[in-house]
Write a protein that holds these residues in place. Structure first.
Motif, short mmCIF file in Angstrom:
data_model
loop_
_atom_site.label_atom_id
_atom_site.label_comp_id
_atom_site.label_asym_id
_atom_site.label_seq_id
_atom_site.Cartn_x
_atom_site.Cartn_y
_atom_site.Cartn_z
N LEU A 84 11.40 10.19 7.82
CA LEU A 84 10.59 8.99 7.61
C LEU A 84 9.29 9.33 6.91
O LEU A 84 8.85 8.61 6.00
CB LEU A 84 10.30 8.31 8.96
N GLU A 85 8.66 10.43 7.31
CA GLU A 85 7.42 10.85 6.65
C GLU A 85 7.65 11.16 5.17
O GLU A 85 6.84 10.77 4.32
CB GLU A 85 6.86 12.09 7.36
N LEU A 86 8.76 11.82 4.86
CA LEU A 86 9.05 12.15 3.46
C LEU A 86 9.38 10.90 2.66
O LEU A 86 8.93 10.75 1.51
CB LEU A 86 10.20 13.15 3.38
N ALA A 87 10.15 9.99 3.23
CA ALA A 87 10.48 8.74 2.54
C ALA A 87 9.21 7.95 2.23
O ALA A 87 9.03 7.43 1.11
CB ALA A 87 11.43 7.90 3.38
N THR A 88 8.32 7.87 3.21
CA THR A 88 7.06 7.15 3.03
C THR A 88 6.20 7.82 1.97
O THR A 88 5.59 7.15 1.12
CB THR A 88 6.30 7.06 4.37
N GLU A 89 6.14 9.14 2.01
CA GLU A 89 5.38 9.89 1.01
C GLU A 89 5.91 9.63 -0.39
O GLU A 89 5.14 9.37 -1.33
CB GLU A 89 5.44 11.39 1.32
N ASN A 90 7.24 9.70 -0.55
CA ASN A 90 7.83 9.46 -1.87
C ASN A 90 7.58 8.04 -2.36
O ASN A 90 7.30 7.81 -3.55
CB ASN A 90 9.33 9.75 -1.84
N LEU A 96 7.60 3.58 -5.62
CA LEU A 96 8.98 3.12 -5.60
C LEU A 96 9.05 1.63 -5.30
O LEU A 96 8.29 1.11 -4.48
CB LEU A 96 9.78 3.90 -4.54
N GLN A 97 9.99 0.95 -5.97
CA GLN A 97 10.19 -0.48 -5.79
C GLN A 97 11.51 -0.73 -5.07
O GLN A 97 12.39 0.13 -5.05
CB GLN A 97 10.19 -1.19 -7.16
N LYS A 98 11.66 -1.92 -4.50
CA LYS A 98 12.78 -2.19 -3.60
C LYS A 98 14.15 -2.03 -4.25
O LYS A 98 15.13 -1.74 -3.57
CB LYS A 98 12.64 -3.58 -2.98
#
Length: 407
Positions: A84-90, A96-98
């Motif tokens: 989750l931390e890495l996804a949020t960071e990226n 990043l867009q939906k």
């Protein structure tokens, strides 16, 4: 298949580093009927004299190891927080867009992609080779392609430059078709896309003494320099990299096309690369020369406890636990059983040691647990405060052998 040349630079100058003997591949968990029938293969490390990539001398075919297995990434909260931390960071770092396409190579049960979905990025695809594991991914609502990822798969299922993020978490060192995989990534990666690699770090293996990360699924053991050298001929460059403690020490490296606007080296990239320089063939030889004495110390400790009438269980049945058990000669005569929360492993036996795997239960406690899942030590010890109070002790194998219990 015995390796004739380096996985990265294709040099034929491969120097021997250590021999762990004949071992089964680590996820070959056995039914009772198959005990003693498991195939064994050489488990030896060599190092390329030209590019200094540490790698196995023998490759077990990917079809043997990855068509069907019992590993599930969604078993620990520690890994969930990390993903989750890495996804949020990226998401924040690359705006990043939906609708941006996010692809996970060897994404297992979809656990990492679920974290992207959690933060609003729903256009995700998991490419996973194990059919039984794909079912878990699909059940979680993650679109899943059941295939080995390579250039052919990339061209069959994806359009050119379609992916904003491509993840390879704990899989980049598994890849028998390494160069075809990189060709597939180059084809798929958008002009402003990022390939995020998470790899267990050869430097961390040395610092943490955890040689149990050596097993047949792990074909090579990277430094950051190794990854940079591997990708350069394909016009792909690491521009950001940093150390993380996940899996006993890993590097997260972020990669783009050489001509991308993202290709500006970050401060943490330079710091990580500077620290990386001390890990080379000489340091590998020095480290593995010490491993033999560790083997004797752990075996002596456990046999002494057993001789004193103590009951010893293994805590967890991870793949890497088999390297530790088998190299140190720890069988079911010393370790009575292994306890697991992953029900896919329960009822099976660990290869070569033949230790039975049972469901973890607070009603069935040993005097000592040998913590095979030591990379989640903090989470496991916190979870087991009650049994520590009852007098159960944990033997932590790395970085040094220690025993933890309540005074």
């Amino acid at each position: 298949m015995k390796r004739q040349s380096c996985m990265s630079c294709l040099s034929e100058k491969l120097a021997p580093i250590i021999d762990f003997g004949e071992q089964p591949w680590c996820n070959d968990f056995l039914t009772k009927e198959n005990i003693g029938l498991e195939k064994e293969y050489p488990l030896q490390l060599v190092c390329c004299e030209d590019c200094e990539l540490l790698q196995l001398s023998y490759v077990v075919p990917k079809e043997t190891m990855f068509y069907d297995h019992q590993y599930l990434s969604g078993m620990t909260s520690t890994l969930g927080r990390h993903f989750l931390e890495l996804a949020t960071e990226n998401k924040e770092q690359f705006s990043l867009q939906k609708n941006d396409l996010i692809v996970d190579i060897g994404g297992n049960d979809g656990f990492q992609l679920m974290q992207y979905q959690h933060i609003g990025l729903k256009n995700v695809v998991n490419v996973e080779s194990a059919k039984n594991i794909c079912a878990f991914s699909e059940k979680k609502g993650v679109k899943t392609v059941n295939a080995f990822f390579n250039e052919k798969t990339a061209r069959q299922y994806f359009t050119e430059q379609s992916a904003r993020i491509i993840n390879a978490s704990g899989v980049f060192f598994h890849l028998e078709e390494l160069h075809s995989v990189i060709e597939g990534i180059k084809y798929m990666l958008a002009s402003d896309g990022v390939f995020t690699i998470q790899f267990m770090y050869a430097g961390a293996m040395i610092e943490n003494n955890n040689f149990d990360t050596v097993y047949h699924e792990h074909l090579c053991y990277y430094t950051l320099k190794n990854v940079i050298d591997l990708l350069a001929p394909y016009g792909l460059e690491v521009f950001d990299a940093y150390y993380t403690s996940i899996h006993s020490g890993s590097i997260i490296a972020k990669v783009c096309h050489s001509g991308s606007k993202l290709n500006e080296k970050t401060k943490r990239y330079h710091e990580t690369l500077q620290n990386d320089q001390k890990y080379n063939m000489d340091s590998y030889k020095e480290f593995f020369a010490k491993v033999e004495s560790y083997k004797d110390r752990l075996h002596s400790l456990l046999t002494s406890l057993k001789d004193d009438g103590k009951v010893i269980y293994a805590y967890g049945a991870p793949a890497k636990g088999n390297t530790l058990l088998n190299y140190c000669g720890l069988t079911s005569k010393i370790v009575d059983k292994a306890v697991e929360i992953n029900k896919l492993k329960v009822g099976f036996y660990m290869p070569q040691s033949h230790i039975p795997i049972v469901l973890e239960s607070p009603e069935d406690l040993p005097d000592y647990y040998l913590l095979l899942s030591h990379n989640f030590e903090s989470e496991i010890l916190s979870k087991n405060k009650d049994i520590l109070k009852k007098g159960v002790k944990f033997i932590i194998p790395f970085p040094e052998i220690k025993i933890i219990g309540m005074p």
